[in-house]
Design a protein around this motif. Structure first.
Motif, PDB file in Angstrom:
ATOM      1  N   GLY A  17       0.806  -1.211   0.000  1.00 55.40           N
ATOM      2  CA  GLY A  17       0.000   0.000   0.000  1.00 55.40           C
ATOM      3  C   GLY A  17       0.837   1.259   0.000  1.00 55.40           C
ATOM      4  N   THR A  18       2.160   1.125  -0.102  1.00 56.41           N
ATOM      5  CA  THR A  18       3.044   2.284  -0.147  1.00 56.41           C
ATOM      6  C   THR A  18       4.206   1.983  -1.075  1.00 56.41           C
ATOM      7  N   SER A  19       4.657   3.016  -1.787  1.00 55.07           N
ATOM      8  CA  SER A  19       5.777   2.843  -2.724  1.00 55.07           C
ATOM      9  C   SER A  19       7.112   3.248  -2.100  1.00 55.07           C
ATOM     10  N   SER A  20       7.083   3.683  -0.851  1.00 49.05           N
ATOM     11  CA  SER A  20       8.334   4.123  -0.228  1.00 49.05           C
ATOM     12  C   SER A  20       8.427   3.610   1.205  1.00 49.05           C
ATOM     13  N   PRO A  21       8.490   2.304   1.387  1.00 48.48           N
ATOM     14  CA  PRO A  21       8.605   1.776   2.757  1.00 48.48           C
ATOM     15  C   PRO A  21       9.953   2.141   3.368  1.00 48.48           C
ATOM     16  N   ASN A  22       9.937   2.387   4.678  1.00 42.66           N
ATOM     17  CA  ASN A  22      11.190   2.663   5.364  1.00 42.66           C
ATOM     18  C   ASN A  22      11.424   1.711   6.530  1.00 42.66           C
ATOM     19  N   LEU A  23      10.690   0.584   6.514  1.00 43.72           N
ATOM     20  CA  LEU A  23      10.854  -0.462   7.510  1.00 43.72           C
ATOM     21  C   LEU A  23      10.878  -1.806   6.795  1.00 43.72           C
ATOM     22  N   PRO A  24      11.361  -2.868   7.457  1.00 39.19           N
ATOM     23  CA  PRO A  24      11.302  -4.183   6.818  1.00 39.19           C
ATOM     24  C   PRO A  24       9.910  -4.536   6.308  1.00 39.19           C
ATOM     25  N   LEU A  25       8.840  -4.107   7.004  1.00 37.11           N
ATOM     26  CA  LEU A  25       7.483  -4.298   6.505  1.00 37.11           C
ATOM     27  C   LEU A  25       6.654  -3.086   6.879  1.00 37.11           C
ATOM     28  N   ASN A  59      -3.552   4.131   3.776  1.00 39.24           N
ATOM     29  CA  ASN A  59      -3.669   5.579   3.775  1.00 39.24           C
ATOM     30  C   ASN A  59      -2.821   6.150   2.638  1.00 39.24           C
ATOM     31  N   THR A  60      -3.367   7.110   1.914  1.00 39.89           N
ATOM     32  CA  THR A  60      -2.614   7.707   0.810  1.00 39.89           C
ATOM     33  C   THR A  60      -1.528   8.640   1.311  1.00 39.89           C
ATOM     34  N   THR A  61      -1.629   9.045   2.581  1.00 36.60           N
ATOM     35  CA  THR A  61      -0.601   9.903   3.164  1.00 36.60           C
ATOM     36  C   THR A  61       0.528   9.041   3.705  1.00 36.60           C
ATOM     37  N   ALA A  62       1.745   9.442   3.452  1.00 31.24           N
ATOM     38  CA  ALA A  62       2.898   8.663   3.923  1.00 31.24           C
ATOM     39  C   ALA A  62       2.890   8.592   5.442  1.00 31.24           C
TER      40      ALA A  62
END
Length: 703
Positions: free
Chosen positions: A223-231, A236-239
């Motif tokens: 659901g996100t194109s910029s993960p900053n965690l292993p998962l 939500n469209t907001t990061a």
């Protein structure tokens, strides 16, 4: 094809008017040739073949099998032999680059497919050494339906041969919808993989993924194109904001809704495993965790204020180690923490410790519900008289809103005393409740569960006997405490003796109420608990209503007419496991004695380590009875019995059916006098231990 090529070559070589042309037999044949170049031309290399040469070198041959380029022995319609990977067949398209430009190779069928599963072409990769052909890898094209001018459904299949085998199998397929199947030929999604998948520079080609599983080296976003965690999972469209701690998983919900994790377990049986979230803690480098305390798992909440989180979690439910963790003991506790208004510091407001005690306002609860650190009050559940629970349970407490008085339940609902003149009196020291006008005057405690009372050689009879630390000193004190102050209500009262030697025995004369009593020593090493008395019986039960089980200890008594175990005056004593009978007086002492209608029930195996006057003695209509056929009396040494091993007199019975003996003793085996009965169900007069014959007289019987 070979006929067309040959015809073309002939047309080039022949003039326009008909004539006969001689063809030589070597690459330097005189006719036909290019003018001035004797080594370039058309010649017959063999009787059934035509070849083309250039510069004296044969470059093409046509025979009955086909056309060979770079080979003089073609075996298919067109064989092309090259000397390296950059030579061979090349198709160059000379038109301008565009959406249809570029060379192509066609592999087509000569008929239109009439059904799905008909192969229309293939690229085959293999080897041929002039004798044997190997085709271990193939890319094939297939029809997925009958073709027409409007329908040309197709799919592509990739086949390889596993190492150590010679049979190709399909490894990948692209179906008519563009779905790709790896390890399966029936994909139903854009990508179907039958097996494990490894993603990442370090994982791919190096680590084996779990069966039908996935290993990913980098971060994963759902659901996100910029993960900053292993998962990272979000709808939500907001990061999502950066996590406050070194988290591994972050979950975000849609605007205006909750972020939640749903765990469901399906099990058809009536019991089993549900769902759980596990937190584990290790020492350094995965070493064992042996510290006395430490957090294991926390479920915490924070509120994001638009720019960041509070300095600490606002609310937490945590599980923590509550003592050193070993393979046999792993105590834990649960804490509940909240942050008060006007503060940013969370504090523990409730704790459930490893004993199951609940503390509110304290992190060290000492009793089942500990409110000792609070200074306010408890609000009882209110309700009218008509709203009382349908079935009362002793100990219930509520506020009766009909009359405005708190009430509690024993066998009926009674008012809690509100004034000094109240008919109900609560003893603040013992907690006993009396109500003379209600018929409650004994001040007895009614058990709501099994209860253990403790005795030790360092105990004090002024203690309450309810814990190891508040153990009493003597059996008589504990027996009288139970008889005078407790209604057992069907529950078991266990009198637990700590290891040691006790010089004061038990004379149980007061009856107890409605529940079994067990006197227990050391179940592992019974001889660690010894009742060794002088001038009295070690254990005595006397009087109707006196009944108990004794087990796992050793008894010995010195002095005339003093016994190890005595039941008299209608008392009933049951011998449990692990009893050890020591020496008593050799003339008048008995080890197992029932008299004046007393009864002793032998329900388990026991040991004899000393002699005396009698081992069994039953008098005055009493009973000693074995109740199992698997009981053994083990005799250590060769103890002597000065009177008889067994004596039954005055219409008493000693029933020893099924009892076995291991070891030997000296003295007379038995006597049965005055209608006394000794029943072994064997008729064997040598059944009982001893080295002298037994006797019967005056109506006594031995069987």
């Amino acid at each position: 094809m070979k006929k067309s090529i040959l015809a073309a070559l002939l047309l080039i070589a022949l003039p326009l008017h008909a004539q006969t042309v001689a063809i030589g037999t070597s690459s330097s044949a005189a006719n036909p040739q290019r003018s001035g170049q004797a080594g370039t031309g058309l010649f017959s290399s063999t009787s059934d073949a035509v070849s083309v040469s250039a510069g004296g070198i044969e470059i093409m041959r046509v025979n009955g099998n086909g056309v060979g380029i770079g080979t003089a022995s073609p075996v298919t319609e067109l064989d092309v032999y090259s000397t390296g990977p950059t030579t061979g067949i090349r198709n160059v398209d000379t038109q301008a680059l565009g959406t249809t430009s570029g060379g192509a190779f066609l592999a087509v069928a000569s008929a239109i497919p009439a059904a799905s599963g008909q192969r229309v072409g293939s690229f085959i990769f293999g080897a041929y050494n002039g004798t044997s052909a190997y085709y271990p890898a193939v890319i094939t094209g297939w029809a997925s339906e009958a073709w027409s001018s409007t329908d040309e459904g197709s799919y592509i299949q990739f086949e390889t041969t596993a190492t150590g085998t010679n049979s190709r199998t399909a490894k990948m397929l692209i179906n008519p919808s563009g779905d790709v199947g790896i390890g399966t030929t029936t994909p139903v999604n854009l990508l179907d993989v039958d097996g494990g998948v490894a993603i990442g520079t370090s994982y791919a080609g190096a680590d084996t993924a779990p069966i039908n599983g996935l290993i990913v080296q980098g971060d994963v976003g759902i659901g996100t194109s910029s993960p900053n965690l292993p998962l990272e999972v979000t709808t939500n469209t907001t990061a999502l904001p950066a996590p406050n701690f070194s988290s591994q998983i972050q979950i975000g919900g849609p605007d205006g809704s909750f972020a939640s994790v749903d765990m469901d377990a399906f099990q058809n049986s009536s019991s089993g495993v549900g769902t759980a979230i596990f937190g584990r803690i290790y020492g350094g480098t995965n070493a064992s965790r042996t510290t006395a305390s430490g957090n294991i798992l926390g479920l915490c909440g924070q509120a994001y204020n638009g720019t960041g989180f509070p300095t600490a979690n606002s609310v937490c439910i945590g599980e923590a180690t509550d003592g050193t963790q070993t393979t046999t003991s792993a105590p834990t506790s649960i804490t509940f923490g909240t942050t008060p208004s006007g503060s940013t510091t969370r504090a523990v407001v409730m704790e459930i410790n490893n004993a199951g005690n609940v503390g509110i306002g304290t992190t060290a609860p000492a009793v089942s519900l500990d409110l000792s650190s609070r200074t306010d009050a408890i609000s009882l559940p209110p309700g009218t008289t008509g709203q009382r629970p349908g079935t009362g349970v002793a100990g219930m407490l509520r506020y009766n809103s009909t009359n405005g008085i708190p009430e509690f339940y024993t066998s009926s609902w009674l008012p809690v005393p509100l004034t000094a003149s109240s008919p109900i009196v609560i003893n603040s020291s013992t907690g006993n409740i009396t109500c003379p006008t209600c018929g409650i005057s004994s001040g007895r405690t009614r058990l709501m569960a099994n209860q253990t009372f403790y005795i030790s050689t360092t105990g004090n009879d002024g203690n309450n006997c309810l814990t190891v630390g508040t153990a009493c000193a003597t059996l008589n004190n504990v027996w009288n405490l139970i008889a005078n102050n407790y209604d057992l209500a069907g529950y078991t009262a266990t009198i637990q003796l700590a290891d040691g030697t006790y010089t004061s025995g038990l004379a149980a004369e007061l009856p107890t109420t409605t529940g079994p009593i067990v006197i227990n020593g050391d179940s592992t090493t019974p001889s660690n608990v010894v009742i060794s008395v002088t001038g009295e019986n070690a254990i005595t039960g006397a009087g109707a209503g006196v009944s108990f089980t004794i087990q796992n200890l050793e008894m010995t008594a010195s002095g005339s007419e003093n016994n190890d175990l005595t039941a008299q005056e209608s008392a009933v004593i049951t011998m449990g496991p692990g009893l050890v009978f020591g020496a008593v007086d050799a003339t008048s002492g008995g080890q197992i004695v029932a008299q004046t209608q007393g009864s002793i029930i032998v329900s388990d195996s026991y040991s004899i380590v000393g002699g005396g006057g009698f081992h069994y003695y039953a008098a005055d209509g009493s009973l000693i009875r074995v109740v199992s056929t698997t009981i053994t009396a083990t005799i250590t040494g060769t103890p002597a019995f000065g009177q008889q091993f067994a004596s039954s007199i005055q219409a008493s019975q000693i029933i020893l059916i099924g009892l076995g003996y291991s070891g030997s003793a000296t003295g007379s085996r038995y006597t049965a006098v005055l209608n006394g009965i000794i029943d072994t169900n064997t008729g064997n007069t040598s059944y009982l231990p001893g080295n002298a014959a037994g006797t019967t007289s005056l109506g006594g019987q031995y069987d």
